[in-house]
Motif scaffolding. Structure first.
Motif, PDB file in Angstrom:
ATOM      1  N   LEU A  84       0.828  -1.204   0.000  1.00  0.00           N
ATOM      2  CA  LEU A  84       0.000   0.000   0.000  1.00  0.00           C
ATOM      3  C   LEU A  84       0.869   1.263   0.000  1.00  0.00           C
ATOM      4  O   LEU A  84       0.541   2.245  -0.671  1.00  0.00           O
ATOM      5  N   THR A  85       1.955   1.217   0.745  1.00  0.00           N
ATOM      6  CA  THR A  85       2.862   2.365   0.778  1.00  0.00           C
ATOM      7  C   THR A  85       3.412   2.652  -0.618  1.00  0.00           C
ATOM      8  O   THR A  85       3.409   3.798  -1.082  1.00  0.00           O
ATOM      9  N   TYR A  86       3.869   1.611  -1.304  1.00  0.00           N
ATOM     10  CA  TYR A  86       4.408   1.792  -2.648  1.00  0.00           C
ATOM     11  C   TYR A  86       3.334   2.264  -3.629  1.00  0.00           C
ATOM     12  O   TYR A  86       3.585   3.128  -4.481  1.00  0.00           O
ATOM     13  N   LEU A  87       2.129   1.707  -3.516  1.00  0.00           N
ATOM     14  CA  LEU A  87       1.052   2.105  -4.422  1.00  0.00           C
ATOM     15  C   LEU A  87       0.642   3.557  -4.208  1.00  0.00           C
ATOM     16  O   LEU A  87       0.450   4.305  -5.166  1.00  0.00           O
ATOM     17  N   GLN A 109       5.116   4.141  -6.610  1.00  0.00           N
ATOM     18  CA  GLN A 109       6.318   3.347  -6.861  1.00  0.00           C
ATOM     19  C   GLN A 109       5.881   1.988  -7.415  1.00  0.00           C
ATOM     20  O   GLN A 109       5.879   0.979  -6.713  1.00  0.00           O
ATOM     21  N   HIS A 110       5.496   2.003  -8.682  1.00  0.00           N
ATOM     22  CA  HIS A 110       4.828   0.859  -9.282  1.00  0.00           C
ATOM     23  C   HIS A 110       5.711  -0.377  -9.375  1.00  0.00           C
ATOM     24  O   HIS A 110       5.221  -1.497  -9.195  1.00  0.00           O
ATOM     25  N   ASP A 111       6.965  -0.224  -9.673  1.00  0.00           N
ATOM     26  CA  ASP A 111       7.852  -1.386  -9.794  1.00  0.00           C
ATOM     27  C   ASP A 111       7.973  -2.110  -8.457  1.00  0.00           C
ATOM     28  O   ASP A 111       7.897  -3.345  -8.401  1.00  0.00           O
ATOM     29  N   LYS A 112       8.162  -1.348  -7.395  1.00  0.00           N
ATOM     30  CA  LYS A 112       8.261  -1.961  -6.069  1.00  0.00           C
ATOM     31  C   LYS A 112       6.928  -2.571  -5.644  1.00  0.00           C
ATOM     32  O   LYS A 112       6.879  -3.642  -5.040  1.00  0.00           O
ATOM     33  N   PHE A 154       3.296  -7.264  -4.814  1.00  0.00           N
ATOM     34  CA  PHE A 154       2.080  -7.904  -5.315  1.00  0.00           C
ATOM     35  C   PHE A 154       2.316  -9.387  -5.611  1.00  0.00           C
ATOM     36  O   PHE A 154       1.514 -10.248  -5.229  1.00  0.00           O
ATOM     37  N   GLU A 155       3.413  -9.697  -6.270  1.00  0.00           N
ATOM     38  CA  GLU A 155       3.710 -11.093  -6.604  1.00  0.00           C
ATOM     39  C   GLU A 155       3.930 -11.930  -5.344  1.00  0.00           C
ATOM     40  O   GLU A 155       3.529 -13.093  -5.283  1.00  0.00           O
ATOM     41  N   GLN A 156       4.545 -11.328  -4.326  1.00  0.00           N
ATOM     42  CA  GLN A 156       4.734 -12.037  -3.068  1.00  0.00           C
ATOM     43  C   GLN A 156       3.403 -12.287  -2.375  1.00  0.00           C
ATOM     44  O   GLN A 156       3.168 -13.364  -1.824  1.00  0.00           O
ATOM     45  N   LEU A 157       2.531 -11.295  -2.426  1.00  0.00           N
ATOM     46  CA  LEU A 157       1.240 -11.412  -1.745  1.00  0.00           C
ATOM     47  C   LEU A 157       0.368 -12.501  -2.331  1.00  0.00           C
ATOM     48  O   LEU A 157      -0.173 -13.337  -1.604  1.00  0.00           O
TER      49      LEU A 157
END
Length: 269
Positions: free
Chosen positions: A156-159, A163-166, A171-174
């Motif tokens: 959520l912090t990155y979104l 910071q889309h790449d991070k 996202f893939e981990q989640l």
């Protein structure tokens, strides 16, 4: 004697006593929790070099209802991590050994440290301090790389700060985690899906809800949210199919009915 323990003694006194339970568990406001171990025999090698060795596995157990506990393995940092196995109190007592000192001296402090880091991360994120938030979430993930709350918070912090790449990495981990769509994380889950759509990460949003549907195929809201993500990505036919499944599960879904009318206007435009 805590009320929870009194209730349990009354319900299943013929199977075990409070004295049995107290060897394993600490009473808390949220129920019972403990660390326990189980010895197993594992085969090593093949053919003439094959041999058997005893191995001891350690687990963290936490009460989830009157009779069941969720059992999680401990990782290298002594943090409960990964998918949980449900066991009954009777199974715990008859098949696992108590490890009270390990719980008090090693596991509980790590659990508290993770919870404190996540709480700090949440405060920093809500206060508009993304770098401090990310640092705290990463501190928690350093102890438990599969911590769902920390991953949601970091994502959520990155979104929220584009910071889309991070965010895509988190996202893939989640979505690879078994428990990411669990009811206890529903608020964070919904917020994360909304942020994916807001940031026009529509392919990820569709995968996100599709993965959640694999976990819970009877939740009409997941199909509704998937339909919205499809429409935003211009995939009208797929949106209609998802919305149909939403309304099949709950014909009275008010937002779904409104969205159906909207899709009809798109079809005729």
């Amino acid at each position: 004697m805590p009320e929870k323990l009194q209730e349990k003694e009354n319900i299943v006194a013929e199977d075990y006593t409070i004295a049995d339970v107290s060897k394993y568990c600490m009473a808390t406001d949220l129920g019972l929790e403990c660390v326990c171990s189980k010895r197993t025999t594992v085969a090593i090698g093949t053919g003439t070099t094959a041999k058997k060795e005893d191995s001891t596995l350690y687990y963290y157990a936490k009460q989830i209802d009157d009779e069941l506990l969720a059992l999680q393995s401990l990782n290298a940092h002594w943090a409960p991590s990964g998918p949980a196995l449900e066991v009954t109190m009777l199974e715990l007592i008859t098949q696992y050994q108590p490890e009270v000192d390990m719980f008090l001296k090693q596991v509980k402090p790590v659990i508290q440290k993770i919870a404190k880091a996540v709480a700090k991360g949440d405060r920093h994120r809500k206060n508009g301090e993304p770098y401090s938030a990310a640092m705290e979430y990463n501190n928690a993930l350093g102890l438990d790389e599969k911590n769902v709350r920390a991953l949601f918070g970091l994502g959520l912090t990155y979104l929220q700060y584009n910071q889309h790449d991070k965010a895509a990495t988190v996202f893939e981990q989640l979505i690879a985690l078994d428990g990411f769509a669990s009811a206890e994380f529903k608020h964070l889950f919904n917020q994360f899906g909304i942020e994916l759509r807001k940031q026009d990460m529509l392919d990820q949003a569709c995968r996100y809800y599709s993965r959640a549907i694999e976990v819970c195929a009877t939740d009409e809201n997941l199909y509704f949210n998937l339909a919205r993500a499809f429409v935003q990505g211009g995939r009208i036919g797929e949106a209609e199919n998802a919305l149909e499944k939403c309304l099949n599960i709950n014909p009275g879904h008010e937002e779904g009915q409104k969205f159906k009318k909207y899709l009809c206007t798109l079809s005729f435009s």
